[in-house]
Scaffold this motif. Structure first.
Motif, PDB file in Angstrom:
ATOM      1  N   PRO A 171       0.741  -1.402   0.418  1.00 14.65           N
ATOM      2  CA  PRO A 171      -0.082   0.025   0.150  1.00 14.65           C
ATOM      3  C   PRO A 171       0.926   1.732   0.196  1.00 14.65           C
ATOM      4  CG  PRO A 171      -0.654  -1.176   1.782  1.00 14.65           C
ATOM      5  CD  PRO A 171       0.539  -1.908   0.856  1.00 14.65           C
ATOM      6  N   ALA A 172       0.447   1.937  -0.362  1.00 17.76           N
ATOM      7  CA  ALA A 172       1.322   3.592  -0.764  1.00 17.76           C
ATOM      8  C   ALA A 172       1.286   4.052   0.474  1.00 17.76           C
ATOM      9  CB  ALA A 172       0.746   4.380  -2.142  1.00 17.76           C
ATOM     10  N   ALA A 173       0.296   4.180   1.904  1.00 14.15           N
ATOM     11  CA  ALA A 173       1.110   4.432   2.404  1.00 14.15           C
ATOM     12  C   ALA A 173       1.526   4.458   3.715  1.00 14.15           C
ATOM     13  CB  ALA A 173      -0.530   4.910   3.307  1.00 14.15           C
ATOM     14  N   LEU A 174       1.777   2.711   3.267  1.00 17.11           N
ATOM     15  CA  LEU A 174       2.723   1.984   4.045  1.00 17.11           C
ATOM     16  C   LEU A 174       4.144   2.629   3.531  1.00 17.11           C
ATOM     17  CD1 LEU A 174       3.914   0.034   6.570  1.00 17.11           C
ATOM     18  CD2 LEU A 174       3.168  -2.062   4.809  1.00 17.11           C
ATOM     19  N   ARG A 221       4.986   5.150   1.559  1.00 17.61           N
ATOM     20  CA  ARG A 221       5.404   6.353   1.804  1.00 17.61           C
ATOM     21  C   ARG A 221       6.152   6.556   3.780  1.00 17.61           C
ATOM     22  NH1 ARG A 221       1.100   8.307  -0.269  1.00 17.61           N
ATOM     23  NH2 ARG A 221       1.231   8.312  -2.286  1.00 17.61           N
ATOM     24  N   LEU A 222       5.886   5.293   5.143  1.00 21.96           N
ATOM     25  CA  LEU A 222       5.655   5.551   6.416  1.00 21.96           C
ATOM     26  C   LEU A 222       7.335   5.556   6.111  1.00 21.96           C
ATOM     27  CD1 LEU A 222       4.643   5.272   8.679  1.00 21.96           C
ATOM     28  CD2 LEU A 222       4.185   3.133   8.908  1.00 21.96           C
ATOM     29  N   TYR A 223       7.475   4.932   5.649  1.00 22.33           N
ATOM     30  CA  TYR A 223       8.788   4.122   6.121  1.00 22.33           C
ATOM     31  C   TYR A 223      10.634   4.207   4.679  1.00 22.33           C
ATOM     32  CZ  TYR A 223       7.493   0.555   9.597  1.00 22.33           C
ATOM     33  OH  TYR A 223       6.727   0.107  10.032  1.00 22.33           O
ATOM     34  N   GLU A 224      10.171   5.685   3.764  1.00 20.66           N
ATOM     35  CA  GLU A 224      10.471   6.504   2.726  1.00 20.66           C
ATOM     36  C   GLU A 224      11.803   7.194   3.457  1.00 20.66           C
ATOM     37  OE1 GLU A 224       9.490   8.082  -1.066  1.00 20.66           O
ATOM     38  OE2 GLU A 224       8.341   9.040   1.056  1.00 20.66           O
TER      39      GLU A 224
END
Length: 161
Positions: free
Chosen positions: A121-124, A126-129
């Motif tokens: 998922p994109a939100a996940l 970006r969370l670790y980006e």
């Protein structure tokens, strides 16, 4: 004339008793001479029987010792068998637990593989980006370690005095 007529009357009874005594001694000597080999033989048989009895008693004692040792060994073997059975049961329980754990790992691995096969998922994402993981120019190698990390010996520093 007979021999009895030559012996005076007062000594005839004494002579008769003496002759009877001599005959009795000669008879006893003959009986002893005839029986002494039998007595010796019976004495030898008795000694042999006593020796055989002593040997038999020693044999019985040795057999009793052997039987006692065998009973002791049987007891040890029985205890060892009980320990082996307990160990076998423990091994069986451990093998069953290990098989259950392996089956659980296989199911878990399948669930993880199924999850990883899907799109993140994109939100996940970006969370670790971080720039180090997304921009190759921002990546830098870790600091180099000194070639000799141990200091040379010398005077102790102020903290060690």
């Amino acid at each position: 004339m007979s021999l009895a007529d030559l012996i005076p009357v007062q000594f005839r009874l004494l002579a008769a008793v003496g002759i009877a005594l001599v005959l009795l001694l000669v008879g006893a000597g003959l009986v002893w001479w005839g029986l002494s080999p039998r007595i010796g033989l019976q004495s030898a048989r008795a000694e042999h029987a006593e020796q055989a009895l002593a040997d038999s008693q020693q044999l019985v004692e040795r057999q009793a010792d052997v039987l006692a040792e065998q009973q002791k060994q049987i007891g040890q073997i029985t205890a060892l068998d009980q320990r082996m059975r307990a160990l076998e049961q423990t091994i069986t329980r451990n093998a069953q637990a290990q098989n259950r754990a392996l089956e659980e790992l296989k199911r878990h691995d399948q669930a993880v593989a199924d999850y990883l096969a899907t799109v993140v998922p994109a939100a996940l994402g970006r969370l670790y980006e971080r720039p180090e993981t997304t921009d190759p120019a921002a990546y830098h190698s870790p600091d180099q370690l000194p070639a000799d990390p141990v200091p040379t010996t010398g005077a102790a520093g102020p903290a060690h005095q």
